[in-house]
Design a protein around this motif. Structure first.
Motif, PDB file in Angstrom:
ATOM      1  N   HIS A   1       0.830  -1.206   0.000  1.00 40.96           N
ATOM      2  CA  HIS A   1       0.000   0.000   0.000  1.00 40.96           C
ATOM      3  C   HIS A   1       0.867   1.259   0.000  1.00 40.96           C
ATOM      4  O   HIS A   1       0.386   2.333  -0.313  1.00 40.96           O
ATOM      5  N   PHE A   2       2.125   1.122   0.358  1.00 41.65           N
ATOM      6  CA  PHE A   2       3.061   2.245   0.346  1.00 41.65           C
ATOM      7  C   PHE A   2       3.924   2.210  -0.915  1.00 41.65           C
ATOM      8  O   PHE A   2       4.032   3.205  -1.635  1.00 41.65           O
ATOM      9  N   TRP A   3       4.552   1.075  -1.203  1.00 36.68           N
ATOM     10  CA  TRP A   3       5.520   0.996  -2.304  1.00 36.68           C
ATOM     11  C   TRP A   3       4.874   1.011  -3.679  1.00 36.68           C
ATOM     12  O   TRP A   3       5.476   1.480  -4.640  1.00 36.68           O
ATOM     13  N   GLY A   4       3.646   0.519  -3.803  1.00 43.26           N
ATOM     14  CA  GLY A   4       2.936   0.606  -5.089  1.00 43.26           C
ATOM     15  C   GLY A   4       2.755   2.043  -5.537  1.00 43.26           C
ATOM     16  O   GLY A   4       3.136   2.409  -6.648  1.00 43.26           O
ATOM     17  N   PRO A   5       2.187   2.900  -4.683  1.00 46.36           N
ATOM     18  CA  PRO A   5       2.051   4.302  -5.070  1.00 46.36           C
ATOM     19  C   PRO A   5       3.384   5.009  -5.290  1.00 46.36           C
ATOM     20  O   PRO A   5       3.502   5.840  -6.184  1.00 46.36           O
ATOM     21  N   VAL A   6       4.380   4.669  -4.499  1.00 47.48           N
ATOM     22  CA  VAL A   6       5.696   5.293  -4.682  1.00 47.48           C
ATOM     23  C   VAL A   6       6.203   4.988  -6.093  1.00 47.48           C
ATOM     24  O   VAL A   6       6.692   5.876  -6.798  1.00 47.48           O
ATOM     25  N   ALA A   7       6.059   3.742  -6.525  1.00 43.33           N
ATOM     26  CA  ALA A   7       6.501   3.370  -7.878  1.00 43.33           C
ATOM     27  C   ALA A   7       5.641   4.045  -8.942  1.00 43.33           C
ATOM     28  O   ALA A   7       6.150   4.451  -9.994  1.00 43.33           O
ATOM     29  N   ASN A   8       4.345   4.207  -8.681  1.00 39.96           N
ATOM     30  CA  ASN A   8       3.457   4.827  -9.657  1.00 39.96           C
ATOM     31  C   ASN A   8       3.724   6.316  -9.867  1.00 39.96           C
ATOM     32  O   ASN A   8       3.276   6.887 -10.857  1.00 39.96           O
ATOM     33  N   TRP A   9       4.426   6.949  -8.949  1.00 37.01           N
ATOM     34  CA  TRP A   9       4.783   8.357  -9.166  1.00 37.01           C
ATOM     35  C   TRP A   9       5.682   8.504 -10.382  1.00 37.01           C
ATOM     36  O   TRP A   9       5.818   9.588 -10.942  1.00 37.01           O
ATOM     37  N   GLY A  10       6.292   7.396 -10.827  1.00 40.03           N
ATOM     38  CA  GLY A  10       7.096   7.428 -12.052  1.00 40.03           C
ATOM     39  C   GLY A  10       6.272   7.846 -13.265  1.00 40.03           C
ATOM     40  O   GLY A  10       6.777   8.523 -14.166  1.00 40.03           O
ATOM     41  N   PHE A  11       4.984   7.441 -13.309  1.00 42.83           N
ATOM     42  CA  PHE A  11       4.113   7.868 -14.403  1.00 42.83           C
ATOM     43  C   PHE A  11       3.950   9.378 -14.418  1.00 42.83           C
ATOM     44  O   PHE A  11       3.955  10.013 -15.475  1.00 42.83           O
ATOM     45  N   VAL A  12       3.784   9.944 -13.248  1.00 44.06           N
ATOM     46  CA  VAL A  12       3.603  11.397 -13.146  1.00 44.06           C
ATOM     47  C   VAL A  12       4.874  12.115 -13.580  1.00 44.06           C
ATOM     48  O   VAL A  12       4.831  13.074 -14.359  1.00 44.06           O
ATOM     49  N   VAL A  13       6.017  11.647 -13.098  1.00 44.24           N
ATOM     50  CA  VAL A  13       7.293  12.265 -13.449  1.00 44.24           C
ATOM     51  C   VAL A  13       7.541  12.160 -14.955  1.00 44.24           C
ATOM     52  O   VAL A  13       7.958  13.127 -15.598  1.00 44.24           O
ATOM     53  N   ALA A  14       7.259  11.003 -15.537  1.00 43.10           N
ATOM     54  CA  ALA A  14       7.451  10.824 -16.985  1.00 43.10           C
ATOM     55  C   ALA A  14       6.523  11.743 -17.775  1.00 43.10           C
ATOM     56  O   ALA A  14       6.940  12.346 -18.778  1.00 43.10           O
ATOM     57  N   GLY A  15       5.289  11.875 -17.331  1.00 36.04           N
ATOM     58  CA  GLY A  15       4.347  12.771 -18.004  1.00 36.04           C
ATOM     59  C   GLY A  15       4.786  14.209 -17.932  1.00 36.04           C
ATOM     60  O   GLY A  15       4.671  14.968 -18.905  1.00 36.04           O
ATOM     61  N   LEU A  16       5.306  14.608 -16.778  1.00 38.68           N
ATOM     62  CA  LEU A  16       5.811  15.975 -16.644  1.00 38.68           C
ATOM     63  C   LEU A  16       7.033  16.208 -17.523  1.00 38.68           C
ATOM     64  O   LEU A  16       7.180  17.279 -18.119  1.00 38.68           O
ATOM     65  N   ALA A  17       7.892  15.203 -17.635  1.00 41.69           N
ATOM     66  CA  ALA A  17       9.068  15.326 -18.503  1.00 41.69           C
ATOM     67  C   ALA A  17       8.644  15.436 -19.965  1.00 41.69           C
ATOM     68  O   ALA A  17       9.283  16.147 -20.745  1.00 41.69           O
ATOM     69  N   ASP A  18       7.568  14.749 -20.342  1.00 44.82           N
ATOM     70  CA  ASP A  18       7.090  14.796 -21.726  1.00 44.82           C
ATOM     71  C   ASP A  18       6.478  16.144 -22.099  1.00 44.82           C
ATOM     72  O   ASP A  18       6.253  16.409 -23.284  1.00 44.82           O
ATOM     73  N   MET A  19       6.216  16.990 -21.121  1.00 43.26           N
ATOM     74  CA  MET A  19       5.671  18.321 -21.418  1.00 43.26           C
ATOM     75  C   MET A  19       6.661  19.150 -22.243  1.00 43.26           C
ATOM     76  O   MET A  19       6.271  20.098 -22.905  1.00 43.26           O
TER      77      MET A  19
END
Length: 120
Positions: free
Chosen positions: A27-45
């Motif tokens: 419940h902690f490490w799953g969301p931590v890993a999913n923040w990678g999607f957000v970071v990648a999306g921000l980089a794609d801006m």
């Protein structure tokens, strides 16, 4: 009636460590890993909108909405996962808006063929 006793920093850390959504659980490490999607999306801006895949962006939007619902319904409620997917939803919708804006102005026009020069 006595005031509630404040927890020390050590007691707070121990309570977090042993909580049902603490760092000992998925419940902690799953969301931590999913923040990678957000970071990648921000980089794609920073990239040109012509490189955005509308199919993949739409898929990520659906994925994030589904997991926001899951994070809200699961017990114990997973606020970290919910926040992660809410942020990803915002990023992906922004990317879709960038792509649509590009597509409606430039992307739907046929590409001009380069002129061929004939050597004499």
């Amino acid at each position: 009636m006595a005031a509630p006793k404040a927890l020390t920093l050590g007691a707070q850390l121990q309570a977090f460590w042993n909580s049902p959504t603490g760092p000992k659980t998925t419940h902690f490490w799953g969301p931590v890993a999913n923040w990678g999607f957000v970071v990648a999306g921000l980089a794609d801006m920073q990239k040109k909108p012509e490189y955005i895949s509308p199919n993949m962006t739409a898929t990520m939007c659906v994925y994030s909405v589904l997991f926001m619902r899951f994070a809200w319904e699961v017990q114990p409620r997973n606020y970290l996962l919910f926040a992660c997917h809410a942020c990803n939803e915002c990023v992906q919708l922004t990317q879709m808006g960038r792509w649509y804006s590009w597509y409606s102005t430039e992307g739907s026009k046929p590409q001009a063929e380069p002129t061929k020069s004939v050597a004499a």
